[in-house]
Design a protein around this motif. Structure first.
Motif: not given
Length: 460
Positions: A226, A230, A233-234, A362, A366-367, A369-370, A430, A433
């Motif tokens: 995860n 993350g 994705y970022l 974000t 996903v926030r 994991r971010a 998303p 991620a």
């Protein structure tokens, strides 16, 4: 006045009062413990005053926050969190007493002190996560937001007070093994009090309501996947990924300056081996850094509205470069303190803007994991700084060439973000991620979520 009235409303909740008391007492013990450990590792006559010795000890202190942090949530979803607070503080009591005993018997140079300190800091990481995870079980509704804002701040204040008590106590004792162990022995007593206070909570009061029973090894492996998802994705979203890279660069360079500050306080501004004077001088440096950080809290929300968060981060990087140019002139006390205030302003100002970009750009799915990846990157950059500082920083802590290189690095990071950084996030699904979602087919499973509701730079 509104904050005070909400705090009074929170204190009317029996469960919150009990959990809040555990936090305040536990973090007061943290402050005492950290002062005792810093005194031993950085400023005592037995500690190594070299850059390599200071950097190595610093990396040891930070390692639990980098390695243990991401996995704490998995275990807190399996164990009763009230028991984590009870047994965690009890374990810290035993470990801290063992550290004090070793210091009294053989001195602070023993490798066992480092091992035991690492264990205590690792347990502390679980306790902080457990305190936060248990909070929604004793507070609900609109007051939860207030509780989330106040309790970490007041807990940090308790840690500051505890550290001050430990420092004052050490001043009252003559130099020697008892002096070095005093703050740790006091911290052990406070940890015991925090463990007893946690017993006032019901065993299941803090949850989890339905403890996880799945394969632990698989869940720990999923944490790693995860985190990687993350990060993927970022990076694809561009704006939050670039903001995090800027913060990582800032944190890395700041870490080198931080270690140089310890050495300057220990070896230049005070007599090497004078524990009390060295610790007091470094405390003053940290205090000025905090003053700069407080200024950032006031200035950033107002001024970043006109620049946008990305430009504000770049400006803070340039301000950090200016602080290093100032430090190039001389290692005099006034210059070091002024540089610390400027760097504190730059560091906190940049972090506020980075937090805003990551939160704003974000997707909510996903926030979590971010920010878990953010936490790892934030601490890992400091550990990396310690590794480089062992070779790059002179034992006195001050070098005109070193601060010149740091200033140039800050300028390069600022220019790259200002000229090459994205201002608008890319449309990314998303699902990117999700582990295994890196193929084009999987990316097409779900349409990208449009960036509706994202504030424009002048609204941030």
């Amino acid at each position: 006045m509104g904050v005070l009235s909400e705090l009074r409303a929170l204190l009317r909740l029996s469960g919150f009062r009990k959990l809040f008391a555990v936090r305040l007492v536990s973090q007061a013990g943290d402050g005492m413990f950290q002062v005792g450990l810093a005194s031993l590792l950085f400023f005592s006559p037995e500690s190594q005053g070299s850059a390599a010795g200071i950097a190595g000890a610093f990396a040891v202190m930070l390692a639990p926050f980098t390695v243990v942090g991401p996995f704490a949530g998995v275990l807190l979803d399996r164990w009763r969190r009230r028991q984590v607070l009870v047994w965690g503080n009890a374990v810290r009591l035993v470990v801290t007493l063992a550290m004090g005993t070793v210091m009294l018997s053989v001195g602070g140079g023993s490798a066992w002190v480092i091992v035991l300190g690492l264990a205590a800091l690792s347990v502390n990481r679980f306790l902080l996560a457990g305190l936060s995870a248990g909070l929604p079980r004793v507070v609900d509704g609109p007051l939860l937001l207030t509780a989330n804002s106040l309790t970490p701040t007041l807990g940090a204040g308790a840690a500051f007070v505890g550290g001050g008590v430990g420092f004052v106590l050490s001043l009252a004792l003559p130099e020697g093994r008892v002096h070095d162990a005093s703050a740790l022995l006091c911290a052990a007593v406070v940890f015991g009090a925090a463990s007893l206070l946690a017993l006032r909570l019901a065993p299941d009061q803090l949850g989890p309501e339905h403890p996880a029973r799945g394969d632990l090894r698989g869940e720990l492996a999923a944490v790693v996947r995860n985190l990687a998802g993350g990060a993927r994705y970022l990076a694809a979203r561009r704006t939050p990924g670039q903001a995090l890279m800027a913060m990582a660069a800032h944190r890395f360079l700041y870490g080198i300056v931080f270690i140089a500050s310890i050495l300057i306080a220990r070896n230049l501004l005070t007599s090497p081996g004078d524990t009390a004077a060295g610790l007091a001088t470094f405390g003053l440096v940290i205090g000025m850094t905090g003053v700069g950080g407080a200024g950032a809290v006031l200035l950033t929300p107002t001024l970043s509205r006109y620049t946008g968060p990305q430009v504000w981060i770049a400006l803070m990087l340039l301000l950090a470069a200016a602080s290093q140019v100032l430090l190039m002139t001389t290692p005099e006390r006034a210059v070091v303190l002024t540089g610390a205030a400027l760097l504190g302003l730059a560091a906190q100002g940049a972090k506020i803007a980075v937090d805003t970009v990551v939160q704003r750009d974000t997707h909510d799915d996903v926030r979590g994991r971010a920010f878990a990846f953010y936490d790892v990157l934030y601490n890992a950059a400091f550990v990396g700084a310690a590794a480089l500082a062992a070779f790059a920083v002179p034992d006195t802590g001050w070098s005109r060439e070193l601060f010149g290189v740091l200033a140039a690095a800050y300028v390069v990071a600022a220019v790259l973000l200002w000229t090459r950084g994205a201002r608008v996030p890319a449309d990314v699904s998303p699902t990117l991620a999700v582990p295994g979602a890196g193929t084009d087919e999987s990316r097409r499973e779900k349409e990208s979520t449009p960036s509706q509701g994202i504030p424009q730079p002048d609204q941030t």
